[in-house]
Design an enzyme around this catalytic site. Structure first.
Site, PDB file in Angstrom:
ATOM      1  NE  ARG A  74      29.189  -5.610  45.856  1.00 56.12           N
ATOM      2  CZ  ARG A  74      27.841  -5.825  45.825  1.00 56.12           C
ATOM      3  NH1 ARG A  74      27.213  -6.819  45.793  1.00 56.12           N
ATOM      4  NH2 ARG A  74      27.689  -4.571  45.478  1.00 56.12           N
ATOM      5  CG  ASP A  75      35.898  -4.130  41.002  1.00 51.87           C
ATOM      6  OD1 ASP A  75      36.564  -5.407  40.380  1.00 51.87           O
ATOM      7  OD2 ASP A  75      36.137  -2.989  40.281  1.00 51.87           O
TER       8      ASP A  75
END
Length: 192
Positions: A74-75
């Protein structure tokens, strides 16, 4: 910590220890000697095509490994990928990673309505709701990272946070060949 503990891959920073000190939880990750991609590109300009593709393939293997263990990073972004002196790309900062199997009613640190990720590299679905992020979100962010490695800028570099989020959702990214004519058509197609 539960997400990071499930991962054992040469292109992912390993978690060594989880603890708490004076009420503050922490995770100890391996030390990686090298430079993150953001600093490499800002310091030396866009990368050679072969180097950028090599790094992309290494990180694609890392996110595949994570997804097979039901973990979404997610990043994915240039500053979360470290290149070691011998050319090994390492994905770091599992701080936003999430286990797919976690019941969303559990104590999850992501509040409803809070957007996670970096806006220059965030997928449209993750911008709308971080809980909707899956491997496709990580792939999208990796594509934005490849675009950065090849051009020295993210696909949508201008505007406010809201404008960037809207661009990711509704505007086709520029053809990488407009900024980097030497990129082969097949690579531009995959990137698109």
């Amino acid at each position: 910590a539960r997400s990071a503990a499930r991962l054992d891959h040469p292109n992912i920073a390993r978690a060594h220890y989880v603890g708490e000190d004076r009420g503050l939880p922490y995770i100890v990750f391996e030390y990686i000697e090298g430079t993150n991609l953001r600093d490499l590109v800002y310091g030396g300009g866009p990368m050679q095509l072969g180097d950028a593709l090599n790094i992309t393939l290494q990180i694609a293997g890392a996110i595949t490994h994570a997804w097979e263990r039901e973990v979404v990073h997610r990043d994915i972004k240039p500053s979360n990928i470290i290149l070691t002196p011998d050319g090994l790309a390492k994905l770091v900062d599992m701080g936003l990673a999430r286990l797919e199997q976690i019941d969303h009613t559990e104590d999850e640190k992501t509040a409803t309505g809070v957007t996670l990720g970096t806006f220059d590299y965030i997928s449209p679905e993750q911008a709308r709701n971080p809980r909707d992020a899956d491997i496709r979100s990580d792939i999208y962010s990796l594509g934005c990272t490849l675009f950065f490695m090849l051009t020295g800028r993210p696909p949508f570099p201008e505007g406010t946070v809201v404008e960037k989020i809207l661009a990711h959702q509704s505007v086709l990214p520029p053809d990488v060949r407009e900024l980097r004519p030497d990129v082969p058509e097949v690579v531009a197609g995959v990137l698109s």
